[in-house]
Enzyme design. Structure first.
Site, PDB file in Angstrom:
ATOM      1  N   ARG A  59       0.836  -1.204   0.000  1.00 63.39           N
ATOM      2  CA  ARG A  59       0.000   0.000   0.000  1.00 63.39           C
ATOM      3  C   ARG A  59       0.873   1.258   0.000  1.00 63.39           C
ATOM      4  O   ARG A  59       0.590   2.226  -0.701  1.00 63.39           O
ATOM      5  CB  ARG A  59      -0.921   0.048   1.231  1.00 63.39           C
ATOM      6  CG  ARG A  59      -1.752  -1.184   1.458  1.00 63.39           C
ATOM      7  CD  ARG A  59      -2.939  -1.272   0.559  1.00 63.39           C
ATOM      8  NE  ARG A  59      -3.804  -0.112   0.593  1.00 63.39           N
ATOM      9  CZ  ARG A  59      -4.864   0.044  -0.187  1.00 63.39           C
ATOM     10  NH1 ARG A  59      -5.182  -0.890  -1.054  1.00 63.39           N
ATOM     11  NH2 ARG A  59      -5.606   1.120  -0.108  1.00 63.39           N
ATOM     12  N   ASP A  94      -3.225   8.236   3.073  1.00 60.38           N
ATOM     13  CA  ASP A  94      -2.274   8.687   2.056  1.00 60.38           C
ATOM     14  C   ASP A  94      -1.900  10.137   2.339  1.00 60.38           C
ATOM     15  O   ASP A  94      -2.419  10.751   3.275  1.00 60.38           O
ATOM     16  CB  ASP A  94      -2.885   8.537   0.647  1.00 60.38           C
ATOM     17  CG  ASP A  94      -4.174   9.350   0.506  1.00 60.38           C
ATOM     18  OD1 ASP A  94      -4.120  10.593   0.626  1.00 60.38           O
ATOM     19  OD2 ASP A  94      -5.247   8.745   0.282  1.00 60.38           O
ATOM     20  N   HIS A 109      -6.606   8.796  11.246  1.00 58.07           N
ATOM     21  CA  HIS A 109      -6.329   7.356  11.171  1.00 58.07           C
ATOM     22  C   HIS A 109      -4.864   7.080  10.860  1.00 58.07           C
ATOM     23  O   HIS A 109      -4.520   5.996  10.401  1.00 58.07           O
ATOM     24  CB  HIS A 109      -7.229   6.692  10.133  1.00 58.07           C
ATOM     25  CG  HIS A 109      -8.672   6.642  10.546  1.00 58.07           C
ATOM     26  ND1 HIS A 109      -9.711   6.435   9.664  1.00 58.07           N
ATOM     27  CD2 HIS A 109      -9.254   6.781  11.771  1.00 58.07           C
ATOM     28  CE1 HIS A 109     -10.870   6.444  10.330  1.00 58.07           C
ATOM     29  NE2 HIS A 109     -10.613   6.662  11.600  1.00 58.07           N
ATOM     30  N   CYS A 117       7.379   3.215  16.169  1.00 60.03           N
ATOM     31  CA  CYS A 117       8.195   2.267  16.928  1.00 60.03           C
ATOM     32  C   CYS A 117       7.451   1.888  18.203  1.00 60.03           C
ATOM     33  O   CYS A 117       7.180   2.742  19.049  1.00 60.03           O
ATOM     34  CB  CYS A 117       9.553   2.874  17.254  1.00 60.03           C
ATOM     35  SG  CYS A 117      10.557   1.794  18.299  1.00 60.03           S
ATOM     36  N   THR A 176     -17.170  10.621   2.227  1.00 55.81           N
ATOM     37  CA  THR A 176     -17.142   9.645   3.306  1.00 55.81           C
ATOM     38  C   THR A 176     -18.550   9.103   3.523  1.00 55.81           C
ATOM     39  O   THR A 176     -19.539   9.816   3.387  1.00 55.81           O
ATOM     40  CB  THR A 176     -16.495  10.236   4.583  1.00 55.81           C
ATOM     41  OG1 THR A 176     -16.537   9.255   5.611  1.00 55.81           O
ATOM     42  CG2 THR A 176     -17.174  11.496   5.034  1.00 55.81           C
ATOM     43  N   SER A 177     -18.632   7.823   3.803  1.00 58.21           N
ATOM     44  CA  SER A 177     -19.905   7.106   3.744  1.00 58.21           C
ATOM     45  C   SER A 177     -20.805   7.362   4.942  1.00 58.21           C
ATOM     46  O   SER A 177     -21.978   7.036   4.919  1.00 58.21           O
ATOM     47  CB  SER A 177     -19.625   5.612   3.669  1.00 58.21           C
ATOM     48  OG  SER A 177     -19.062   5.179   4.890  1.00 58.21           O
ATOM     49  N   ASN A 201     -20.709  14.254  -1.574  1.00 58.74           N
ATOM     50  CA  ASN A 201     -20.442  12.821  -1.688  1.00 58.74           C
ATOM     51  C   ASN A 201     -20.965  12.310  -3.035  1.00 58.74           C
ATOM     52  O   ASN A 201     -21.868  12.900  -3.622  1.00 58.74           O
ATOM     53  CB  ASN A 201     -21.117  12.067  -0.528  1.00 58.74           C
ATOM     54  CG  ASN A 201     -20.503  10.692  -0.297  1.00 58.74           C
ATOM     55  OD1 ASN A 201     -19.292  10.519  -0.431  1.00 58.74           O
ATOM     56  ND2 ASN A 201     -21.326   9.723   0.050  1.00 58.74           N
TER      57      ASN A 201
HETATM   58 ZN   LIG Z   1      12.285   3.265  18.613  1.00 59.83          ZN
END
Ligand SMILES: [Zn+2]
Length: 233
Positions: A59, A94, A109, A117, A176-177, A201
């Site tokens: 991705r 993205d 998100h 990390c 957006t849905s 939309n």
């Molecule tokens: Zn680290």
């Protein structure tokens, strides 16, 4: 648009789809032939980290070949010109908003282009693969994972998002849905706070009934039209 000073924009899969980025559909439960619970949950990662890392490597590589479309460019134009507050809250992982030039972007998100990390909790910009367990640039631990919020995990910066909605005069939902919470609840929060609400939309969404106004069509057409209205008024 008179009387509008502070704007919150929420963007979702529909705006990326027009740049050729396919995203997971909750209805089918499949994402590029993988079950969502296998590639987009902490449990799936614990069960088969190679599968998940390889999936996100693909991705991450793919999105870097995609380009912002006129909807991203229009929002970047709004960002540059708008004197009031603006927050572009995106559910997309993205970087097309940023590559179009937008700066006031919040990735609720997470993003494909960060590594997180799990040893030292540092997030580092990341464009390459993770499958070979590269060391964390900060602490050296081989404990990186995609900095993407999975199902069952808390979206980022919810306090900042709610704070922006509280200050807003206008809430705009793009592509957006209305199906995935908590983002799907923003419009209701906005309504309760007497914020004006607009949906752009491709089709009427599950959440359309909550908006003062809902316009249907491709984001690459609707968003530039709307930005022209806002900047012209
Ligand atoms: Zn680290």
């Amino acid at each position: 648009m008179t009387g509008i000073r502070n704007i919150v924009v929420l963007t979702g899969a529909g705006i990326s789809a027009e740049s050729g980025i396919d995203t997971f559909r909750s209805e089918g439960g499949l994402w590029e032939q993988h079950r969502v619970e296998d590639v987009a949950t902490p449990e799936g990662f614990a069960r088969d980290p190679d599968l998940v890392l390889r999936f996100y490597d693909m991705r991450r590589e793919a999105i870097q070949t995609k380009l912002p479309n006129p909807a991203h460019q229009a929002l970047a134009r709004l960002d540059a010109a708008w004197k009031g507050e603006l927050l572009i809250v995106t559910q997309n992982v993205d970087d097309l908003h940023e590559r179009a030039g937008a700066r006031r972007v919040l990735h609720m998100h997470g993003t494909h282009l960060n590594a997180w990390c799990t040893a030292c909790d540092t997030r580092s910009p990341w464009t390459g693969p993770m499958i070979d367990r590269p060391p964390c640039p900060s602490c050296g631990a081989r404990a990186l994972r995609p900095d993407v919020v999975w199902f069952g995990e808390m979206p980022y910066e919810m306090d900042r998002i709610y704070g922006a909605i509280r200050q807003a005069d206008l809430f705009v939902s793009i592509g957006t849905s209305g199906a995935v919470y908590p983002a799907a609840g923003f419009v209701r929060d906005a309504r309760e706070l007497r914020v004006r609400t607009l949906e752009l939309n491709l089709e009427r969404s599950q959440g359309s009934q909550w908006f003062h106004e809902s316009r249907q069509g491709p984001a690459s057409r609707l968003v530039p039209e709307w930005v022209n209205e806002v900047l012209g008024g």
